[in-house]
Motif scaffolding. Structure first.
Motif, PDB file in Angstrom:
ATOM      1  N   GLN A  33       0.812  -1.210   0.000  1.00 59.27           N
ATOM      2  CA  GLN A  33       0.000   0.000   0.000  1.00 59.27           C
ATOM      3  C   GLN A  33       0.851   1.269   0.000  1.00 59.27           C
ATOM      4  O   GLN A  33       0.412   2.308  -0.472  1.00 59.27           O
ATOM      5  CB  GLN A  33      -0.945   0.021   1.213  1.00 59.27           C
ATOM      6  N   LYS A  34       2.065   1.166   0.526  1.00 56.23           N
ATOM      7  CA  LYS A  34       2.931   2.329   0.672  1.00 56.23           C
ATOM      8  C   LYS A  34       3.967   2.448  -0.439  1.00 56.23           C
ATOM      9  O   LYS A  34       4.708   3.412  -0.478  1.00 56.23           O
ATOM     10  CB  LYS A  34       3.654   2.267   2.020  1.00 56.23           C
ATOM     11  N   MET A  35       4.034   1.461  -1.344  1.00 58.79           N
ATOM     12  CA  MET A  35       5.077   1.455  -2.372  1.00 58.79           C
ATOM     13  C   MET A  35       4.537   1.894  -3.722  1.00 58.79           C
ATOM     14  O   MET A  35       3.370   1.677  -4.035  1.00 58.79           O
ATOM     15  CB  MET A  35       5.684   0.051  -2.525  1.00 58.79           C
ATOM     16  N   ASP A  36       5.420   2.467  -4.506  1.00 60.65           N
ATOM     17  CA  ASP A  36       5.100   2.824  -5.879  1.00 60.65           C
ATOM     18  C   ASP A  36       5.013   1.535  -6.705  1.00 60.65           C
ATOM     19  O   ASP A  36       5.913   0.695  -6.644  1.00 60.65           O
ATOM     20  CB  ASP A  36       6.191   3.752  -6.424  1.00 60.65           C
ATOM     21  N   ILE A  37       3.961   1.388  -7.493  1.00 59.39           N
ATOM     22  CA  ILE A  37       3.747   0.173  -8.260  1.00 59.39           C
ATOM     23  C   ILE A  37       4.870  -0.061  -9.268  1.00 59.39           C
ATOM     24  O   ILE A  37       5.229  -1.208  -9.562  1.00 59.39           O
ATOM     25  CB  ILE A  37       2.360   0.177  -8.955  1.00 59.39           C
ATOM     26  N   ASP A  38       5.471   0.998  -9.782  1.00 61.02           N
ATOM     27  CA  ASP A  38       6.568   0.838 -10.745  1.00 61.02           C
ATOM     28  C   ASP A  38       7.812   0.242 -10.085  1.00 61.02           C
ATOM     29  O   ASP A  38       8.551  -0.521 -10.715  1.00 61.02           O
ATOM     30  CB  ASP A  38       6.906   2.184 -11.400  1.00 61.02           C
ATOM     31  N   ILE A  39       8.027   0.570  -8.830  1.00 62.13           N
ATOM     32  CA  ILE A  39       9.155  -0.019  -8.093  1.00 62.13           C
ATOM     33  C   ILE A  39       8.919  -1.512  -7.884  1.00 62.13           C
ATOM     34  O   ILE A  39       9.825  -2.332  -8.051  1.00 62.13           O
ATOM     35  CB  ILE A  39       9.372   0.705  -6.743  1.00 62.13           C
ATOM     36  N   ILE A  40       7.686  -1.869  -7.552  1.00 62.00           N
ATOM     37  CA  ILE A  40       7.353  -3.283  -7.370  1.00 62.00           C
ATOM     38  C   ILE A  40       7.552  -4.036  -8.679  1.00 62.00           C
ATOM     39  O   ILE A  40       8.169  -5.109  -8.705  1.00 62.00           O
ATOM     40  CB  ILE A  40       5.907  -3.450  -6.856  1.00 62.00           C
ATOM     41  N   LYS A  41       7.057  -3.477  -9.784  1.00 61.81           N
ATOM     42  CA  LYS A  41       7.213  -4.126 -11.087  1.00 61.81           C
ATOM     43  C   LYS A  41       8.682  -4.325 -11.425  1.00 61.81           C
ATOM     44  O   LYS A  41       9.084  -5.394 -11.900  1.00 61.81           O
ATOM     45  CB  LYS A  41       6.544  -3.293 -12.176  1.00 61.81           C
ATOM     46  N   ALA A  42       9.487  -3.292 -11.207  1.00 61.56           N
ATOM     47  CA  ALA A  42      10.912  -3.385 -11.520  1.00 61.56           C
ATOM     48  C   ALA A  42      11.588  -4.454 -10.672  1.00 61.56           C
ATOM     49  O   ALA A  42      12.377  -5.258 -11.183  1.00 61.56           O
ATOM     50  CB  ALA A  42      11.585  -2.033 -11.308  1.00 61.56           C
ATOM     51  N   ARG A  43      11.288  -4.494  -9.395  1.00 60.30           N
ATOM     52  CA  ARG A  43      11.910  -5.499  -8.518  1.00 60.30           C
ATOM     53  C   ARG A  43      11.524  -6.912  -8.913  1.00 60.30           C
ATOM     54  O   ARG A  43      12.329  -7.835  -8.843  1.00 60.30           O
ATOM     55  CB  ARG A  43      11.507  -5.253  -7.068  1.00 60.30           C
ATOM     56  N   VAL A  44      10.277  -7.084  -9.329  1.00 60.13           N
ATOM     57  CA  VAL A  44       9.799  -8.418  -9.665  1.00 60.13           C
ATOM     58  C   VAL A  44      10.334  -8.868 -11.024  1.00 60.13           C
ATOM     59  O   VAL A  44      10.935  -9.932 -11.146  1.00 60.13           O
ATOM     60  CB  VAL A  44       8.253  -8.470  -9.650  1.00 60.13           C
ATOM     61  N   PHE A  45      10.136  -8.063 -12.043  1.00 58.32           N
ATOM     62  CA  PHE A  45      10.424  -8.524 -13.399  1.00 58.32           C
ATOM     63  C   PHE A  45      11.888  -8.378 -13.805  1.00 58.32           C
ATOM     64  O   PHE A  45      12.299  -8.948 -14.803  1.00 58.32           O
ATOM     65  CB  PHE A  45       9.498  -7.833 -14.397  1.00 58.32           C
ATOM     66  N   LEU A  46      12.679  -7.657 -13.047  1.00 57.55           N
ATOM     67  CA  LEU A  46      14.101  -7.566 -13.358  1.00 57.55           C
ATOM     68  C   LEU A  46      14.920  -8.584 -12.566  1.00 57.55           C
ATOM     69  O   LEU A  46      16.125  -8.685 -12.748  1.00 57.55           O
ATOM     70  CB  LEU A  46      14.619  -6.149 -13.086  1.00 57.55           C
TER      71      LEU A  46
END
Length: 116
Positions: A33-46
């Protein structure tokens, strides 16, 4: 009688794993809830290693559930006798499915909490 206690231990293990999984999921959800969705995407898919582990845990959890359902179906159509061994195997495969889901939640927890 010793098999009955093994089934009880498996049931207790399922409850404990369920509570641990619930803890991880709540922790992940509040962090999400507190994180930017783009940061989550980058961490997951990279992170190829993270993706591979995720798919392995999902596959193993699904395979465990399929085995559990296969054993239950085999008993219900009288292909297998409902012995203590079959009940224990069925309970154990159910426990393993839960275990893999908890490991999946743990991996997400580690990934979201890393400081990068």
């Amino acid at each position: 009688m010793e098999n009955l206690s093994l089934i009880s231990l498996i049931a207790i293990g399922s409850v404990v794993l369920g509570l641990i999984g619930l803890y991880f999921v709540i922790k992940i959800w509040t962090k999400w809830q507190k994180m930017d969705i783009d940061i989550i995407k980058a961490r997951v898919f990279l992170n190829r290693k993270f993706l591979i582990k995720n798919w392995q845990y999902i596959f193993l959890s699904g395979a465990s559930l399929v085995m559990h359902q296969f054993l239950d179906l085999s008993v219900s159509i009288n292909y297998l006798d409902n012995t203590l061994l079959i009940e224990t195997l069925s309970s154990f495969t159910d426990l393993m499915a839960l275990c893999f889901l908890v490991l999946l939640a743990y991996e997400w927890n580690v990934m979201l909490l890393q400081k990068k």
